[in-house]
Design an enzyme around this catalytic site. Structure first.
Site, mmCIF file in Angstrom:
data_model
loop_
_atom_site.group_PDB
_atom_site.id
_atom_site.type_symbol
_atom_site.label_atom_id
_atom_site.label_comp_id
_atom_site.label_asym_id
_atom_site.label_seq_id
_atom_site.Cartn_x
_atom_site.Cartn_y
_atom_site.Cartn_z
ATOM 1 N N TYR A 312 3.448 10.377 -35.200
ATOM 2 C CA TYR A 312 2.813 11.599 -36.183
ATOM 3 C C TYR A 312 1.663 12.090 -35.582
ATOM 4 C CZ TYR A 312 2.020 14.504 -40.319
ATOM 5 O OH TYR A 312 1.865 15.581 -41.112
ATOM 6 N N CYS A 313 1.587 13.285 -34.877
ATOM 7 C CA CYS A 313 0.332 13.844 -34.467
ATOM 8 C C CYS A 313 -0.319 12.978 -33.322
ATOM 9 C CB CYS A 313 -0.561 14.161 -35.569
ATOM 10 S SG CYS A 313 -2.187 15.075 -34.920
ATOM 11 N N VAL A 314 -1.224 12.517 -33.427
ATOM 12 C CA VAL A 314 -1.858 11.888 -32.135
ATOM 13 C C VAL A 314 -1.180 10.508 -32.048
ATOM 14 C CG1 VAL A 314 -3.654 10.760 -33.731
ATOM 15 C CG2 VAL A 314 -4.192 10.768 -31.264
#
Length: 579
Positions: A312-314
């Protein structure tokens, strides 16, 4: 104000703007007009510095013409042209109260604010001699200033605040001051009732056990909820910028609980909030001693050859690097499928967050992170600035001026539950990825001594982007498809970075778009896409099932503590509670 007071018709108690207040506001508008005109004249007089001043002249002429129309509407409503608002202005929630439309004075204030704001943004586009990035920085700063100067943010020009002052005899301002001073003392703006949620009680409640703890992360194994589970387990990597329980909010919103109920063996990494002891943590740590270590641990505990992985994301950015590293080592088979929630690997067009990556900002981070870690409140403030109208000024008006109590909201409670970041790696993340875009360059980034190349990744991947994502714009997430070489499924979800991901099927909210035909760009994908109402989660589950249709009994090592690792405590663990 009570209905009895409203019905009384008493002019003495009717909240209205005084002549003094009106004069103040019109003086403010007039001064803004004068400043804009003076700047335009000054720029024109410079002559040679502006090869084409016609844009500025046109902007000033349009501004004065619109101003005259506005005053004509105020002084002679019957004879003036009807007001035509843009779609954005019409749906602006700051001005939804009827007073902004029915009361001539407040309607004038609202329209004058829109006029000045619109022309301020237009002026940004008339400035010559700056590059695209400088212009975007100026546009971002201008939008921030416009949001700050909204009449909804000041007691004398907000009709709801004026009414509340009369109704409570000023008690709302005292309550608002109390709210503001409390926030100042904690160094962070409050957005939700802080007493409404508690870890393990009504958020992060999915049953499970911590089965491993390292200096970097805890590994949580969730208890199965079905008699059989998928043969290939699922390992979820949430971003270390926030707490993992964004994916395990209240039971009805929990992706983790839903995945368990869908018959998956679920493991989640809970990252440790940084302190001074993590000053030397780098890119290699999150890839090798974080993701690769967790993947190998789950494989060993369950005796399986591969896992499904979510980033998720980074953590999705890091998962891409993990896949490239495993591929370079000849170990790509350790990950059967990879799923990316709003993740970026190519930062060429990374959105508004890239505006915070310049020498001044990097030097500031060095200063605030001199103890080896970056206080999570710094990142929280940065993210709030990206949506200042909703995440800052909304609370100024509602809780500081109106003095309202904070409403309980699980997502905002999580948003305020900040996590500290290792300062060295965070600087590296901003410079290597956001500024220099090295991950998109084959061989530029090195992990554990190995140059990595995203173009070698053939792992089947599910890529989810949010249509309204302001942190990882959909166009930027789409670029994953330009780098990976394996089979891909791209899904565009309604809403943004959080609500677009945390959208359970039971909510029956939003929609998502799919397109099985090849597409060269996001625009081409959207042009041929099919819209489906509701959550994209079932689509993802069907994709996982297609990659792994086998099941095994939910017993032995599939039960937390039933394998070779002893349990270290109940979920959600210790690291999620560390401040």
């Amino acid at each position: 104000m009570s209905e009895q007071t409203r019905d009384s018709g008493s002019e003495a108690t009717k909240p209205a703007m005084s002549l003094e207040d009106l004069q103040h506001w019109t003086q403010m508008l007039g001064r803004a007009q004068q400043m804009m005109l003076e700047q335009g004249i000054d720029l024109m007089e410079r002559g040679p510095m502006l090869p084409d001043p016609t844009g500025i002249v046109r902007a000033q002429t349009d501004f004065w013409a619109d101003t005259m129309k506005l005053w004509q509407r105020f002084l002679d409503p019957a004879g003036a042209e009807p007001v035509v608002e843009s779609a954005e202005q019409a749906r602006d929630r700051r001005f939804k109260a009827k007073q902004w439309h029915d009361d001539p004075v407040y309607a004038f204030i609202r329209q004058s604010y829109f006029l000045v704001a619109d022309h301020m943004l237009k002026r940004v586009d008339t400035i010559d001699g700056i590059d695209a990035k400088q212009r975007e920085k100026l546009r971002f700063a201008t939008r921030g200033l416009i949001d700050a100067m909204s009449p909804t943010n000041f007691p004398a020009t907000n009709p709801l605040v004026v009414e509340k002052i009369v109704e409570t005899r000023g008690e709302n301002l005292l309550k608002g001051l109390q709210n503001m001073l409390a926030d100042l003392s904690r160094g962070q703006m409050t957005q939700s009732d802080t007493s409404a949620f508690e870890l393990g009680r009504n958020v992060a409640t999915t049953p499970g056990k911590v089965v491993k703890r390292t200096p970097l992360y805890e590994l949580i194994h969730y208890a199965p909820a079905t008699e059989t589970v998928g043969a290939i387990p699922l390992v979820i990597f949430p971003p270390w910028i926030n707490r993992f329980y964004i994916l395990d909010l209240t039971p009805e919103k929990s992706f983790i609980r839903w995945a368990v109920e869908q018959g998956l063996s679920v493991f989640v990494v809970s990252w440790r909030s940084a302190d001074a002891s993590m000053k030397d943590v780098t890119w290699d740590d999150y890839v090798v001693r974080g993701q690769v270590d967790a993947i190998d641990t789950v494989r060993e505990v369950l005796g399986v050859g591969s896992v499904h992985a979510i980033g998720y994301c980074v953590a999705g950015t890091t998962l891409a690097a993990t896949l490239a590293l495993l591929t370079a080592r000849g170990e790509a088979a350790k990950v059967a499928t990879a799923t990316f929630f709003t993740a970026q690997v190519d930062f060429a067009d990374a959105g508004e967050l890239s505006l915070f990556v310049d020498d001044d900002q990097l030097n500031l981070i060095r200063q605030v992170g001199k103890d080896g870690y970056l206080d999570g409140r710094y990142m929280a403030a940065t993210f709030n600035l990206l949506r200042g109208r909703d995440l800052i000024w909304n609370y100024v008006a509602n809780n500081y001026l109106l003095g309202n109590d904070y409403a309980p909201f699980d997502l905002l409670h999580w948003n305020a539950d900040v996590t500290n970041l290792p300062a060295t790696w965070h600087l590296g993340y901003l410079t290597d990825l956001y500024r220099d875009n090295r991950l998109a360059q084959a061989g530029s980034m090195i992990v554990d001594g190995v140059p990595i190349d995203l173009g070698t990744v053939t792992t089947p991947s599910y890529i989810q982007a949010g249509r309204e994502d302001h942190i990882a714009p959909a166009e930027s997430v789409w670029k994953i498809t330009d780098h990976f070489a394996g089979p891909l499924r791209f899904v565009l979800a309604g809403s943004g970075h959080i609500a677009g991901v945390v959208n359970p099927p039971s909510a029956q909210k939003y929609q998502y778009w799919t397109n099985d035909a090849p597409a060269e760009s996001l625009a081409a994908f959207v042009a041929g896409a099919t819209e489906t109402k509701g959550s994209w989660w079932p689509d993802w589950r069907a994709w996982i099932a297609a990659a792994d249709g086998q099941t095994v009994p939910a017993e032995g090592a599939r039960i937390p503590g039933g394998g070779p690792l002893a349990t270290l405590g109940d979920a959600p663990g210790e690291y999620v509670r560390t401040r």
